[in-house]
Write an enzyme that holds these catalytic residues in place. Structure first.
Site, PDB file in Angstrom:
ATOM      1  N   GLU A   1      -8.410  -6.972   5.119  1.00  0.00           N
ATOM      2  CA  GLU A   1      -7.370  -7.838   4.529  1.00  0.00           C
ATOM      3  C   GLU A   1      -6.958  -9.062   5.621  1.00  0.00           C
ATOM      4  O   GLU A   1      -6.430  -9.954   5.135  1.00  0.00           O
ATOM      5  CB  GLU A   1      -6.239  -7.116   4.070  1.00  0.00           C
ATOM      6  CG  GLU A   1      -6.401  -5.923   3.075  1.00  0.00           C
ATOM      7  CD  GLU A   1      -6.447  -6.921   1.562  1.00  0.00           C
ATOM      8  OE1 GLU A   1      -5.742  -7.906   1.578  1.00  0.00           O
ATOM      9  OE2 GLU A   1      -7.087  -6.235   0.693  1.00  0.00           O
TER      10      GLU A   1
ATOM     11  N   ARG B   1      -4.113 -13.624  -0.863  1.00  0.00           N
ATOM     12  CA  ARG B   1      -4.797 -13.798   0.524  1.00  0.00           C
ATOM     13  C   ARG B   1      -5.511 -15.200   0.867  1.00  0.00           C
ATOM     14  O   ARG B   1      -5.307 -15.653   1.923  1.00  0.00           O
ATOM     15  CB  ARG B   1      -5.743 -12.642   0.946  1.00  0.00           C
ATOM     16  CG  ARG B   1      -5.336 -11.260   0.805  1.00  0.00           C
ATOM     17  CD  ARG B   1      -4.066 -10.830   1.726  1.00  0.00           C
ATOM     18  NE  ARG B   1      -3.526  -9.549   1.727  1.00  0.00           N
ATOM     19  CZ  ARG B   1      -2.282  -9.355   1.960  1.00  0.00           C
ATOM     20  NH1 ARG B   1      -1.498 -10.088   2.301  1.00  0.00           N
ATOM     21  NH2 ARG B   1      -2.005  -7.992   1.782  1.00  0.00           N
TER      22      ARG B   1
ATOM     23  N   LYS C   1       1.803 -11.705  -6.392  1.00  0.00           N
ATOM     24  CA  LYS C   1       1.189 -10.522  -6.091  1.00  0.00           C
ATOM     25  C   LYS C   1       1.887  -9.458  -5.451  1.00  0.00           C
ATOM     26  O   LYS C   1       2.000  -8.237  -5.482  1.00  0.00           O
ATOM     27  CB  LYS C   1      -0.187 -10.635  -6.222  1.00  0.00           C
ATOM     28  CG  LYS C   1      -1.035  -9.480  -6.080  1.00  0.00           C
ATOM     29  CD  LYS C   1      -2.586  -9.814  -5.785  1.00  0.00           C
ATOM     30  CE  LYS C   1      -3.506  -8.404  -5.362  1.00  0.00           C
ATOM     31  NZ  LYS C   1      -3.562  -7.865  -6.563  1.00  0.00           N
TER      32      LYS C   1
ATOM     33  N   GLN D   1     -10.076   2.640  -2.017  1.00  0.00           N
ATOM     34  CA  GLN D   1      -9.214   3.199  -3.168  1.00  0.00           C
ATOM     35  C   GLN D   1      -9.930   3.950  -4.127  1.00  0.00           C
ATOM     36  O   GLN D   1      -8.833   4.702  -4.627  1.00  0.00           O
ATOM     37  CB  GLN D   1      -8.822   1.766  -3.966  1.00  0.00           C
ATOM     38  CG  GLN D   1      -7.710   0.658  -3.411  1.00  0.00           C
ATOM     39  CD  GLN D   1      -7.322  -0.585  -4.191  1.00  0.00           C
ATOM     40  OE1 GLN D   1      -8.007  -0.422  -5.147  1.00  0.00           O
ATOM     41  NE2 GLN D   1      -6.464  -1.219  -3.417  1.00  0.00           N
TER      42      GLN D   1
ATOM     43  N   SER E   1       0.736  -1.109   0.049  1.00  0.00           N
ATOM     44  CA  SER E   1      -0.112  -0.049   0.066  1.00  0.00           C
ATOM     45  C   SER E   1       0.911   1.269   0.172  1.00  0.00           C
ATOM     46  O   SER E   1       0.485   2.040  -0.885  1.00  0.00           O
ATOM     47  CB  SER E   1      -0.801   0.101   0.986  1.00  0.00           C
ATOM     48  OG  SER E   1      -1.589  -1.345   1.215  1.00  0.00           O
TER      49      SER E   1
END
Length: 449
Positions: free
Chosen positions: A319, A391, A416, A176, A32
């Site tokens: 998350e 995840r 990723k 986002q 991030s």
């Protein structure tokens, strides 16, 4: 191998923990923070450096996207990237891969280019909603050709300028959207007066704190004193050095591992102050009955013999849902996670995927629109599907600590945000274990599950 290409699938048998853990782990830089630093550096009036960036598919896709519109990004040194801004050029294409940051953060920047910029990505990315960014840019007068899909692929008709001014959005699906607009706002001629008007709150609020803080560090004037309103004045952003913190979201599965099988796990260099949503793991694990200790070396979790049943609202730390879900899926419940309806629009529908995989290991799970409840865990082995979602791979690794022989259908998707995740995980479990047998409570929980 092209680090930005979709990775080739790789099956992986997860690492079973023979005993309690005693491991020290170093995690890579925050995705991030790296993504935001790259965008702010590209929009700045002079060069910037990014220290200890995350080197992974998502961030390298961002680098290539910026290069496509004319920004010079030197990544020769993995520990120190240099970004030299330039006038943004059109007539080019951006590959978003499966990165939400690229498909949402770059289009407002592309609107400042001198021509059209086309965006596309992996097949899974075309299923991810992007109607918020597309509608917002259209409301600002930017031409977007999306063929009515409101998702990838689409083309931003850059004209070299965006007027800016007042704008209302519904950001209840993803924070986002707000981050993307705020970062580009100083380059809009009137700046931006942005309001969220959705029926639900903006999820993952810590990410908005992060982007506001980073904008101010780059010299922007940002007023966020009124709830659901952000005012950014037009002006120059300064080139500067960005020091990237460890990625606390990637650290979470390792800390949760200490709860899953007992023992202790330390994550090095945990920041004393941070806007990362992953920092919520400290309070959550304490609530579940584990000990959490800070030291000069990092953050240590001493896992409880069995987590305390709880109902968690993860609106601001969604998350963390997959790895926590896996922990709950191998323990006696009940455990409930709510407030995460927005993760249905992540790399996959994470709520549905987690419910499916938890039921696959024999857990008793009830699904809600915004989460789920695990009434009783399971212990069936087999194949844990990852849905091209890093995840989900982390979650499968956690479950595999206590279910011998559990296999992920694809562990390569972790590229990723952390290509070396599986190797580091194996090292922590196989070489960080102290050989102690699990406690009687743990074995009882496994037998009953």
């Amino acid at each position: 191998m092209n680090a930005t290409a979709a990775p080739k699938k790789r099956r992986w048998t997860t690492t079973y923990a023979e005993g309690e853990l005693d491991a020290v782990v170093r995690v890579p830089g925050s995705k991030s923070m790296t993504a935001r630093a790259l965008i702010l550096a590209a929009l700045a009036s002079g060069p910037s450096t990014i220290r200890r960036p995350l080197v992974a598919r998502d961030t390298l896709l961002m680098v290539e996207g910026l290069r496509a519109i004319g920004v010079a990004v030197d990544t020769a040194d993995d520990d120190l990237w240099t970004v030299t801004p330039a006038a943004f050029k059109g007539g080019t294409e951006v590959d978003c891969g499966l990165a939400g940051t690229v498909m949402r953060f770059l289009p407002p920047v592309a609107a400042l280019a001198d021509g059209p910029v086309a965006f596309d990505g992996d097949p899974h990315a075309r299923k991810r909603p992007n109607d918020g960014v597309i509608k917002a840019l259209r409301d600002l007068g930017v031409d977007i050709d999306d063929g009515g899909r409101r998702a990838l692929p689409f083309t931003v008709g850059g004209t070299g300028r965006v007027e800016g001014g007042e704008l209302t959005v519904d950001a209840s699906k993803t924070s986002q959207l707000v981050s993307a607009l705020l970062m580009a706002a100083p380059r809009f001629e009137q700046g931006l007066d942005l309001r969220h008007v959705g029926d639900r709150a903006v999820p993952s609020r810590p990410y908005l704190d992060m982007v506001v803080q980073m904008l101010r560090e780059a010299g922007a004037e940002v007023d966020d004193s009124e709830p659901n309103r952000w005012r950014v004045a037009p002006g120059e952003l300064e080139g500067r050095e960005w020091a990237i913190e460890p990625d606390l979201q990637n650290a979470a599965p390792f800390l949760i591992a200490a709860v899953a099988v007992g023992g202790r796990v330390t994550v090095e260099d945990w920041p004393t102050e941070t806007t990362q949503a992953g920092d919520h793991i400290r309070g959550l694990l304490t609530q579940l009955g584990s000990r959490v200790e800070r030291s000069r070396g990092g953050l240590t979790v001493i896992g409880s013999p069995s987590p305390i049943p709880a109902e968690l609202d993860l609106t601001d730390a969604s998350e963390l849902t997959p790895s926590l879900a896996a922990l709950f899926g191998v323990n006696r419940g009940p455990f409930t996670i709510r407030g995460v309806a927005h993760i249905r629009g992540h790399e996959t529908d994470r709520v549905a995927a987690l419910v499916t995989e938890l039921r696959g290991i024999g857990a008793d799970v009830e699904e809600f629109e915004d989460g789920f409840r695990v009434d009783k865990g399971g212990s069936l082995t087999g194949t844990w599907k990852t849905y091209a979602d890093h995840r989900m791979a982390h979650a499968g690794a956690v479950a595999g600590l206590v279910i011998p022989g559990l296999a992920l259908d694809d562990v390569a998707c972790v590229s990723k945000t952390w290509p070396d995740f599986a190797q580091v995980w194996e090292q922590a479990v196989l070489h960080g274990g102290n050989g102690a047998k699990r406690g009687e409570d743990r074995r009882e929980a496994e037998t009953e599950a």
